[in-house]
Write a protein that holds these residues in place. Structure first.
Motif: not given
Length: 124
Positions: A74-82
């Motif tokens: 499946t597709m994902v959305t990655v939210d970075l801490a940077q």
């Protein structure tokens, strides 16, 4: 019938009667393509300024979402801490997880350290 022009008359007009104001005529207003570009830039800047993180996830939760996304493709959305130089939250990275090596995952040909993930969300 062809009309012929008088070279002397044209030369006289250009030398004596015509005064080109140059850039003065352009000062004070923008062309439509300039205004549309400026509006688009302002919209992008506004989105960046008001971007917020997803809800913070634990390392265990992040691992579970990564594992499930790899298995189910499946597709994902990655939210970075940077954050960027201006302290703004970076845009999330969206795509399929195409690789996983040690402490990194690969999403959209970008290697992401798992410890730099603030949150990750599966897209159904």
């Amino acid at each position: 019938m062809t009309k012929r022009f008088d070279n002397k008359l044209v030369t006289q007009f250009l030398k004596h009667d015509y005064h080109d104001r140059g850039m003065m005529k352009w000062q004070g207003f923008y062309l439509s393509d300039h205004t549309s570009v400026r509006a688009k830039e302002a919209s992008i800047a506004d989105v960046q300024l008001h971007r917020t993180h997803l809800a913070k996830m634990s390392a265990k939760q992040i691992s579970e979402v990564i594992n499930e996304s790899i298995i189910k493709k499946t597709m994902v959305t990655v939210d970075l801490a940077q954050r960027n130089r201006d302290g703004q939250i970076l845009a999330p990275i969206t795509g399929r997880i195409t690789g996983w090596v040690a402490n990194q995952i690969v999403v959209n040909k970008k290697a992401i350290y798992i410890e730099e993930i603030y949150a990750i969300k599966r897209i159904k």
